[in-house]
Write a protein that holds these residues in place. Structure first.
Motif, PDB file in Angstrom:
ATOM      1  N   ARG A 141      37.539  -4.687   1.042  1.00 56.94           N
ATOM      2  CA  ARG A 141      36.184  -5.104   0.480  1.00 56.94           C
ATOM      3  C   ARG A 141      35.283  -5.086   1.745  1.00 56.94           C
ATOM      4  O   ARG A 141      33.897  -5.285   1.251  1.00 56.94           O
ATOM      5  CB  ARG A 141      36.583  -6.563   0.314  1.00 56.94           C
ATOM      6  CG  ARG A 141      35.877  -7.286  -0.599  1.00 56.94           C
ATOM      7  CD  ARG A 141      36.177  -8.708  -1.280  1.00 56.94           C
ATOM      8  NE  ARG A 141      35.146  -9.341  -1.991  1.00 56.94           N
ATOM      9  CZ  ARG A 141      34.051  -9.669  -1.530  1.00 56.94           C
ATOM     10  NH1 ARG A 141      33.824  -9.966  -0.549  1.00 56.94           N
ATOM     11  NH2 ARG A 141      33.254 -10.119  -2.365  1.00 56.94           N
ATOM     12  N   MET A 148      33.603  -2.208   0.105  1.00 57.21           N
ATOM     13  CA  MET A 148      32.805  -2.138  -1.082  1.00 57.21           C
ATOM     14  C   MET A 148      31.791  -3.312  -1.144  1.00 57.21           C
ATOM     15  O   MET A 148      30.791  -3.083  -2.117  1.00 57.21           O
ATOM     16  CB  MET A 148      34.119  -2.308  -2.401  1.00 57.21           C
ATOM     17  CG  MET A 148      35.019  -1.264  -2.699  1.00 57.21           C
ATOM     18  SD  MET A 148      33.970   0.033  -3.320  1.00 57.21           S
ATOM     19  CE  MET A 148      33.524  -0.392  -4.714  1.00 57.21           C
ATOM     20  N   SER A 149      31.951  -4.362  -0.476  1.00 61.67           N
ATOM     21  CA  SER A 149      30.894  -5.210  -0.510  1.00 61.67           C
ATOM     22  C   SER A 149      30.082  -5.589   0.442  1.00 61.67           C
ATOM     23  O   SER A 149      29.173  -6.266   0.617  1.00 61.67           O
ATOM     24  CB  SER A 149      31.701  -6.566  -0.576  1.00 61.67           C
ATOM     25  OG  SER A 149      32.491  -6.818  -1.689  1.00 61.67           O
ATOM     26  N   SER A 150      29.975  -4.360   1.304  1.00 63.02           N
ATOM     27  CA  SER A 150      29.005  -4.629   2.398  1.00 63.02           C
ATOM     28  C   SER A 150      27.872  -3.151   1.927  1.00 63.02           C
ATOM     29  O   SER A 150      28.163  -2.544   0.933  1.00 63.02           O
ATOM     30  CB  SER A 150      29.156  -3.631   3.810  1.00 63.02           C
ATOM     31  OG  SER A 150      30.467  -4.664   4.277  1.00 63.02           O
TER      32      SER A 150
END
Lengths: 771, 273
Positions: free
Chosen positions: A557, A560-562
């Motif tokens: 994550r 993907m979430s940065s």
């Protein structure tokens, strides 16, 4: 002042033995003292009733004490106290006068060099004073002692100082001479790391006292000095390395200084990293870490520098040199994953950009199917996880993902142990629904391999319950041990790095890895939704290898979430996997005690040689091929080290200043054919530098000089006190001596004490109002 | 005139009621003329490794083939064949692979960053999709960071152009390539060496495997710089219907069988590459 009260020099008391010359026995003295004490006590007690009321208390016993002491001293004097001490016979002994002529003695302080101060002191009466009672021999010392005819022969230009070696050599060379004492004039800046114990023993065996005379300031006024710089001696190409720099300063507290790491291997120096730091309190050691990319393969020479700052007295101690051998052979990791999961994909994706680390993997896609990736050939891992050492030991690292311990046979588990312990590989265990405690690894024979004590209960793995809203998330943060770790450094600046960790997106899952074992390092923690702090990344050295736990399968994550372009996830995994494999040796692992040879070419190569299964190869033929500056080339055969199977050593001397490249090869005869086949090879680098050590530690090393004199029965002297040297030197047991007895009854101190005792009693009586 | 207004009003009310009935969560008309209905019970949200995630997007009226279904329209646009197709596929995934996926179906939107929590998304009728600049950027970032998009159920030249219009907003420089049988994506789980056009349920009544002018199946993909497939394109086909109709005696098994193998391979590829 000492001699005023005690009549004789201090050395008489430190070296002599007390004696009572009176004809009566000593027990009689003790008996008389006791009798005197008792008699005085009886007398005082008998007259106490008639005494003034003020004396009918503890005061009477004070008077008794003073009078008893007076009587005791007088009795001792009647027994003729004396001191016996060995004394050099006049004109029959030699005093060796050693003057340090290394380059640091050429440092000018107050308009005069240290060496000139020494010469001036000697010529100012000290030598004449010695010559009146002894013969003197002059030496200059640096690496070795050399006799000189006069002080004019001194030249403060020697590139290094080895006081211990010089004294030992002097002791050996003068073994047939009556050396009564050694006088050493030096700043104490020894480049050999101190005075060895065997040197001190050699001097003690001959009872030679070394009198040291310190020159030079004990504290610089304005200086920054690099004390050390630690850089990994080996690295993979394009690795991120850390230079751990230790420095101290005088006179610049609170000021800023720029630290830099330069690659000076090529003609044009290239700055690899730089950072401005604030200097701490004066004299305190300060440690700073700079991160940099080492670049491509080859032998790299790095220059680590600080400043310089305006007004520095010595700028030559602002630079250190280190060499790094950068390897170009990619490392391979075997990754075993028990289920398809995103962590597997994103770890592989992170490694796509790292050409030096390759992952061969097996992932269990269905109950009965496996998928292999990153294969060198189609046969690789065709039968699943290896069952033979030669198949597993081709890898430098091993990752075990969400795989139950029971998936591995007992033989395979033992193989994993040998992979770490004997082969020196790296093992990384990941969190997951079938991993760590939930994968029954807590009951496996490999528990002692792991850096934590795994929880005994199941249910330690937890997934993010509501990813769409992220209300139950676990977050990561840097642990104290991770601040200076190369694995967890996502941003160069330490403070920014810690902040970066706090900003990382939450983890998609986590697993309680238990408690870190003593000796393990917790580099990162995670905060669970319940607010518990659990270790996230734990590392430990085990046997010849290393192990780690990354207690999550949800770090993907971070990718993907940065924001797109954020390198945190990929950098973290690249650094973790490089750590896993960088120090994994090949069949030949070569080393040298120190990669920087300062003012000496003596070096010892050591190689550990293993066969195909990494068992010690006792019968190997091991050679070191050395290439050095200006065409230096040598082939040295290495010999087995007794009682260390598989270890080979060779001593060699690097004749010239410069960088050396050494390739160590190991061969072994095929038992069937007798033909030699190569087992492996390793490359190491080292560098000889002359004249650099004298630039460092230029403050007077008084502690070393005091230690040397105290350990040999001599004395540390300041130049201004040297007028008394000639009086102190005669009392020595070295050389040709005669034992002298010196009366103590007539010491000025004794009479002073007697008078003071009587005065004290009178003063007290007056104060109490009874006289 | 009043009668005409009354008739129009009654017709309008009837139409709206029918529309609302069809939009009740979980209900779906399951095959015209077969008289069967399918009820999907979403169940609790169980934490999973893999979430079957369908992309919800805004459809474009002008595309002509979606009949103006907007974001929450039923039966067309983003939600075509939802939820049965997806659920059948998820059941196959749970039965045939080792992927942890107990969670029910998931729908993701491009107007939220939570799309990044689901590295696999499935989109249908992508000839009708439209994006705002922000949505296009989010999908662009999603794909380049490691996300995987499978698109399905669009047919013929016009649909392709409309699909590509949206794709160019997302990946302006993307190159679309035809996938070869030897590509790893067809061998990661099942060795799929023979592929053919997978038709929609229209095939049951007509025997036609194609729609519009999409006569030839297009197994296509867009890769990233490292060669990883990030968009798998099933053009001139309708895998969703093949999953949805897999339990129908009228729909040939060979289409459903291939459709299941294809999607499981695509998911396995997405989780390993």
């Amino acid at each position: 002042m000492f001699e005023f009260f005690f009549k004789y020099p201090r050395s008489v008391y430190t070296r002599g033995h007390l004696a009572l010359l009176g004809a009566w026995p000593t027990w009689m003295l003790v008996a008389l003292i006791v009798a005197a004490a008792a008699g005085l006590a009886w007398l005082i007690r008998a007259r106490l009733a008639q005494a003034a009321p003020v004396m009918q208390s503890w005061r009477a016993w004070v008077v008794w004490g003073l009078e008893t002491l007076l009587a005791a001293i007088l009795l001792v004097l009647l027994w003729q106290p004396a001191i016996t001490v060995a004394e050099l016979k006049p004109q029959q002994n030699i005093i060796a006068v050693l003057v340090d002529d290394s380059r640091s003695m050429g440092i000018s302080e107050g308009g005069i060099t240290r060496e000139a101060q020494a010469v001036k002191t000697l010529e100012g009466g000290v030598l004449d004073g010695l010559n009146r009672s002894f013969q003197t021999r002059l030496y200059r010392v640096d690496d070795v002692p050399a006799r000189i005819d006069n002080l004019a022969a001194l030249r403060p230009a020697a590139p290094s100082t080895r006081l211990g070696d010089s004294l030992k050599q002097l002791s050996e060379e003068t073994s047939d001479l009556p050396i009564g004492a050694v006088v050493l004039l030096s700043d104490g800046d020894d480049n050999s790391g101190g005075i060895a114990e065997d040197t001190l023993n050699a001097l003690r065996a001959r009872h030679i006292p070394v009198h040291t005379v310190g020159f030079g300031r004990e504290r610089s006024e304005h200086d920054v000095e690099l004390d050390d710089a630690v850089v990994a001696p080996r690295a993979l190409a394009d690795s991120r390395l850390a230079a751990r720099i230790t420095l101290h300063q005088r006179g610049y507290a609170g000021q800023k200084i720029e630290l830099t790491v330069r690659d000076v291997s090529a003609g044009q120096p290239k700055i690899l990293a730089s950072r401005t730091v604030t200097l701490g309190a004066g004299g305190n050691l300060q440690v700073e870490t700079l991160m940099f990319n080492i670049g491509g393969a080859g032998a790299k020479t790095l220059e680590i520098a600080a400043g310089p700052l305006a007004g520095e007295e010595n700028t030559a101690n602002n630079r250190l040199t280190r060499v790094v051998n950068v390897g170009s052979e990619p490392r391979r990791i075997l990754y075993v994953e028990g289920e398809p999961r995103w962590e597997y994909k994103f770890i592989r994706q992170a490694e796509e950009d790292d050409r030096m680390v390759q992952i061969a993997s097996i992932v269990r896609t269905t109950e009965n199917k496996f998928y292999r990736q990153g294969l060198a050939d189609l046969k690789e891992l065709a039968d699943g996880f290896p069952t033979r050492p030669e198949d597993l030991f081709v890898y430098q690292g091993l990752i075990i993902g969400s795989v139950n311990a029971g998936y591995f046979t007992p033989g395979q588990q033992e193989l994993i142990r040998q992979f770490v312990d004997r082969r020196g590989g790296g093992l990384l265990m990941l969190g997951g629904q079938f991993a760590l405690g939930d994968g029954d690894w807590n009951a496996s024979p490999l528990t002692d391999l792991l850096p934590t004590v795994l929880p005994t209960q199941a249910g330690t793995f937890h997934r993010e319950a509501d990813p769409a809203h992220g209300t139950t998330h676990a977050t990561a943060e840097l642990a104290p041990a991770g601040v200076d770790s190369i694995i967890t450094r996502l941003v160069d600046d330490p403070a920014a790095n810690a902040a970066k960790w706090k900003k990382l997106p939450y983890l998609m899952d986590y697993e309680d890895p238990g408690i870190a074992k003593p000796g393990a390092a917790v580099l990162a923690n995670m905060i669970t939704p319940e607010g518990r702090t659990l270790p996230l990344l734990i590392t430990e050295n085990f046997g010849h290898g290393r192990t780690a736990i990354m207690a999550t399968g949800g770090s993907w994550r971070w990718q993907m979430s940065s924001p797109l372009g954020d390198t945190a996830h990929d950098l973290f995994w690249q650094q973790l996997l490089r750590w896993l494999v960088s120090d994994t040796p090949g069949h030949v692992a070569a080393s040298v005690p120190a990669q920087m040879l300062l003012d000496s070419g003596a070096i010892t190569f050591t190689a550990t040689v293993g066969d195909q299964q990494y068992n010690p190869a006792r019968d190997a033929k091991v050679e070191a091929h050395i290439l050095g500056p200006s065409g230096v080339s040598a082939l040295v055969e290495m010999t087995p080290v007794p009682d260390s199977p598989g270890q080979f050593q060779a001593a060699w001397n690097a004749p010239k200043e410069g960088a050396y490249l050494t390739e160590i090869t190991a061969q072994r005869a095929d038992p069937a054919t007798g033909v030699f086949k190569e087992l492996g090879r390793d490359v190491l680098t080292f560098q000889r530098m002359d004249g650099v050590a004298e630039n460092f530690h230029v403050e007077q090393n008084r502690a070393l000089l005091e230690h040397l004199s105290a350990a040999t029965g001599g004395q540390y002297w300041k130049p201004a006190e040297l007028g008394k040297l000639a009086g102190a030197i005669p009392f020595s047991e070295a050389g040709v001596t005669v034992r002298e007895t010196k009366d103590l009854w007539d010491l000025p101190l004794v009479f002073l004490v007697l008078v003071l005792l009587r005065f004290a009693e009178w003063w007290l009586r007056r104060k109490w109002g009874i006289v | 005139m009043k009668v005409a207004r009354l008739v129009f009003a009654v017709f309008l009310m009837f139409s709206l009621s029918l529309g609302l009935a069809l939009q009740r969560e979980g209900y779906q008309d399951y095959g015209q003329g077969y008289g069967r209905r399918y009820y999907y019970e979403p169940g609790p949200n169980v934490p999973s490794e893999f979430y079957w995630s369908r992309l919800r997007y805004t459809s474009d009226y002008a595309s002509g083939s979606s009949y103006g279904f907007h974001r929450y329209g039923g039966g067309g646009g983003w939600s075509r064949d939802y939820p049965k197709a997806d659920n059948d596929c998820l059941i196959a995934l749970r039965r045939l692979t080792h992927i942890n996926s107990p969670s029910p179906l998931n729908v993701v939107d491009l107007d939220s960053d939570h799309i990044f929590d689901y590295p696999w998304i499935y989109a249908v009728q992508v000839n009708t999709w439209t994006f705002t600049e922000e949505e296009a950027k989010r999908l662009h970032d999603y794909l380049l960071k490691g996300g995987f998009l499978m698109v399905d159920d669009f047919h013929g030249t016009d649909d392709w152009e409309h699909f590509m219009a949206g794709m160019r907003m997302v990946l302006p420089d993307a190159t679309v390539e035809d996938l070869k049988d030897a590509d790893e994506i067809y061998h990661v789980l099942y060795d799929i060496n023979e592929k053919f056009q997978i038709p929609s349920e229209v095939y049951v009544n007509t025997g036609r495997t194609y729609e519009k002018d999409g006569y030839v199946p297009k197994w296509r993909a867009i890769r990233n710089d490292h060669g990883r497939i990030m968009v798998a394109i099933c053009a001139n086909m309708h895998l969703g219907d093949a999953w949805e109709w897999a339990d129908s005696p009228q729909y040939p098994e060979k289409f459903s069988g291939l459709a299941f193998r294809i999607v499981l391979n695509y998911i396995m590829y997405a989780m390993t590459h």
